[in-house]
Enzyme design. Structure first.
Site, PDB file in Angstrom:
ATOM      1  N   TYR A 149      -1.642   0.222  10.844  1.00 30.34           N
ATOM      2  CA  TYR A 149      -1.871  -0.230   9.450  1.00 30.34           C
ATOM      3  C   TYR A 149      -0.616   0.062   8.633  1.00 30.34           C
ATOM      4  CZ  TYR A 149      -3.713  -0.750   4.737  1.00 30.34           C
ATOM      5  OH  TYR A 149      -3.888  -1.132   3.414  1.00 30.34           O
ATOM      6  N   THR A 166     -13.208   0.189  -2.627  1.00 30.80           N
ATOM      7  CA  THR A 166     -13.665  -1.201  -2.432  1.00 30.80           C
ATOM      8  C   THR A 166     -14.409  -1.236  -1.091  1.00 30.80           C
ATOM      9  OG1 THR A 166     -11.648  -1.751  -1.229  1.00 30.80           O
ATOM     10  CG2 THR A 166     -11.590  -2.139  -3.601  1.00 30.80           C
ATOM     11  N   SER A 184       0.871  -1.194   0.000  1.00 37.87           N
ATOM     12  CA  SER A 184       0.000   0.000   0.000  1.00 37.87           C
ATOM     13  C   SER A 184       0.898   1.232   0.000  1.00 37.87           C
ATOM     14  CB  SER A 184      -0.864   0.002   1.266  1.00 37.87           C
ATOM     15  OG  SER A 184      -1.527   1.238   1.412  1.00 37.87           O
TER      16      SER A 184
HETATM   17  P1  NAP Z   1     -11.726  -5.485   0.599  1.00 41.13           P
HETATM   18  O1  NAP Z   1     -12.671  -5.152  -0.524  1.00 41.13           O
HETATM   19  O2  NAP Z   1     -12.157  -5.190   1.986  1.00 41.13           O
HETATM   20  O3  NAP Z   1     -11.286  -7.021   0.465  1.00 41.13           O
HETATM   21  C1  NAP Z   1     -10.448  -7.612   1.428  1.00 41.13           C
HETATM   22  C2  NAP Z   1     -10.365  -9.114   1.202  1.00 41.13           C
HETATM   23  O4  NAP Z   1      -9.522  -9.673   2.232  1.00 41.13           O
HETATM   24  C3  NAP Z   1     -11.722  -9.789   1.308  1.00 41.13           C
HETATM   25  O5  NAP Z   1     -11.852 -10.748   0.275  1.00 41.13           O
HETATM   26  C4  NAP Z   1     -11.666 -10.489   2.667  1.00 41.13           C
HETATM   27  O6  NAP Z   1     -12.401 -11.701   2.626  1.00 41.13           O
HETATM   28  C5  NAP Z   1     -10.178 -10.791   2.817  1.00 41.13           C
HETATM   29  N1  NAP Z   1      -9.834 -10.952   4.226  1.00 41.13           N
HETATM   30  C6  NAP Z   1      -9.817  -9.998   5.200  1.00 41.13           C
HETATM   31  N2  NAP Z   1      -9.555 -10.546   6.397  1.00 41.13           N
HETATM   32  C7  NAP Z   1      -9.391 -11.888   6.176  1.00 41.13           C
HETATM   33  C8  NAP Z   1      -9.129 -12.997   7.019  1.00 41.13           C
HETATM   34  N3  NAP Z   1      -8.955 -12.853   8.346  1.00 41.13           N
HETATM   35  N4  NAP Z   1      -9.061 -14.231   6.462  1.00 41.13           N
HETATM   36  C9  NAP Z   1      -9.229 -14.406   5.143  1.00 41.13           C
HETATM   37  N5  NAP Z   1      -9.490 -13.398   4.291  1.00 41.13           N
HETATM   38  C10 NAP Z   1      -9.577 -12.157   4.806  1.00 41.13           C
HETATM   39  O7  NAP Z   1     -10.350  -4.682   0.421  1.00 41.13           O
HETATM   40  P2  NAP Z   1      -9.398  -4.410  -0.851  1.00 41.13           P
HETATM   41  O8  NAP Z   1      -9.348  -2.944  -1.053  1.00 41.13           O
HETATM   42  O9  NAP Z   1      -9.774  -5.286  -1.980  1.00 41.13           O
HETATM   43  O10 NAP Z   1      -8.008  -4.848  -0.211  1.00 41.13           O
HETATM   44  C11 NAP Z   1      -7.182  -5.860  -0.747  1.00 41.13           C
HETATM   45  C12 NAP Z   1      -5.746  -5.598  -0.354  1.00 41.13           C
HETATM   46  O11 NAP Z   1      -5.316  -4.349  -0.923  1.00 41.13           O
HETATM   47  C13 NAP Z   1      -5.491  -5.472   1.157  1.00 41.13           C
HETATM   48  O12 NAP Z   1      -4.286  -6.114   1.470  1.00 41.13           O
HETATM   49  C14 NAP Z   1      -5.389  -3.974   1.369  1.00 41.13           C
HETATM   50  O13 NAP Z   1      -4.633  -3.665   2.504  1.00 41.13           O
HETATM   51  C15 NAP Z   1      -4.720  -3.548   0.083  1.00 41.13           C
HETATM   52  N6  NAP Z   1      -4.896  -2.131  -0.263  1.00 41.13           N
HETATM   53  C16 NAP Z   1      -6.132  -1.586  -0.396  1.00 41.13           C
HETATM   54  C17 NAP Z   1      -6.256  -0.225  -0.693  1.00 41.13           C
HETATM   55  C18 NAP Z   1      -7.587   0.453  -0.829  1.00 41.13           C
HETATM   56  O14 NAP Z   1      -7.619   1.703  -0.830  1.00 41.13           O
HETATM   57  N7  NAP Z   1      -8.682  -0.258  -0.976  1.00 41.13           N
HETATM   58  C19 NAP Z   1      -5.092   0.565  -0.849  1.00 41.13           C
HETATM   59  C20 NAP Z   1      -3.862  -0.043  -0.705  1.00 41.13           C
HETATM   60  C21 NAP Z   1      -3.763  -1.386  -0.406  1.00 41.13           C
HETATM   61  P3  NAP Z   1     -13.459 -12.195   3.762  1.00 41.13           P
HETATM   62  O15 NAP Z   1     -14.009 -10.973   4.425  1.00 41.13           O
HETATM   63  O16 NAP Z   1     -14.438 -12.998   2.987  1.00 41.13           O
HETATM   64  O17 NAP Z   1     -12.614 -13.032   4.658  1.00 41.13           O
END
Ligand code: NAP
Length: 252
Positions: A153, A188, A140
């Site tokens: 975080y 997201t 990130s």
């Molecule tokens: P999201 O829509 O909230 O999706 C997160 C995913 O992680 C979900 O599929 C969730 O599945 C899974 N997850 C969370 N806790 C878990 C657990 N304990 N066990 C298994 N699965 C788990 O978020 P996203 O934006 O797609 O994020 C994906 C990645 O990108 C993350 O690593 C996040 O830190 C990174 N990121 C996001 C952003 C942003 O602005 N959105 C920016 C930089 C980096 P379940 O809930 O079904 O378990």
């Protein structure tokens, strides 16, 4: 034989978008996350649309036992993983260090660092046995900068940045590629999870500018995964045009 991608956190957001993209490219998929129904519906959809094979494995990535048992329990043919996308992750809360919640800290550290480590150990051993592979870690902009109230975080994503470099060094001798993708704001479920279901507060994060969408990250991941065998992209930061740094967003 079709290649295989294992995507953690495929039940929503970036992971789900990656599942669509890699399915479109003819990969068979292993999709993980906790929400089984979502994973099953996605698997059915991708199987119908792209005629690929999809294995679904539902577990909590924070549990070392669950990660090892579920992944090692997959049939041998599914262990020929070409691409691992270490995507499952989350942020919980946005509080100064003196007011942060112990539980939020544990959740972030256990998911973003320890879950990624458990998965990487199992799958890197498969890749070593197979003689090739590519691990793509979701960091990130929070892994490159530290912003007020982002403390833990940011620390977990700095750890992902360090682990990405460590994996690259350790797996070099096996010809395994390792890449980190560091996105800025992507719209997201992420902010809704961070603010524990407070949709109004989450919506405000993306107001007044065009954030990235999950497909932007999936396209970037596909780009790094589809480079020729001799090319490894170590590290890549991708931001919305309106975002120059973690807290520098130009809002209309
Ligand atoms: P999201 O829509 O909230 O999706 C997160 C995913 O992680 C979900 O599929 C969730 O599945 C899974 N997850 C969370 N806790 C878990 C657990 N304990 N066990 C298994 N699965 C788990 O978020 P996203 O934006 O797609 O994020 C994906 C990645 O990108 C993350 O690593 C996040 O830190 C990174 N990121 C996001 C952003 C942003 O602005 N959105 C920016 C930089 C980096 P379940 O809930 O079904 O378990």
């Amino acid at each position: 034989m079709a290649k295989i991608a294992l995507i953690t956190g495929a039940s929503a957001g970036i992971g789900e978008a990656c599942a669509h993209t890699f399915a479109r490219e003819g990969y068979n998929l292993i999709l993980t996350g906790r929400r089984m129904k979502r994973l099953e519906d996605l698997a059915q959809h991708l199987n119908n649309k792209y005629n690929i094979e999809v294995a679904v494995s539902s577990f909590d990535i924070r549990s070392r036992e669950q990660v090892i048992n579920n992944l090692e329990g997959l049939p041998a043919e599914w262990k020929k993983v070409d691409v691992l996308i270490n995507n499952a992750g989350l942020s919980q809360g946005l509080d100064p260090i003196d007011k942060g919640s112990y539980d939020d800290w544990d959740t972030m550290i256990d998911t973003n660092i320890k879950g990624l480590l458990y998965t990487s150990k199992v799958v890197s051993n498969w890749m070593i046995a197979n003689g090739s592979g590519h691990i793509i870690n979701l960091g990130s902009i929070a892994g490159k900068e530290v912003y007020p109230n982002g403390n833990v975080y940011c620390a977990t994503k700095h750890a992902v940045d360090a682990l990405n470099k460590g994996m690259r060094a350790d797996l070099l001798q096996y010809g395994i590629k390792v890449t980190a993708i560091h996105p800025g704001a992507v719209e997201t479920e992420f902010s809704e999870v961070r603010f524990k279901g407070d949709k109004e507060r989450a919506k405000k994060i993306y107001e007044g500018f065009d954030p990235l969408v999950a497909q932007d990250i999936a396209d970037t991941i596909w780009f790094v995964a589809s480079r020729p065998a001799h090319v490894n992209i170590n590290d890549l930061i991708i931001m919305p045009t309106a975002q120059a740094a973690a807290t520098n967003i130009f809002r209309k």
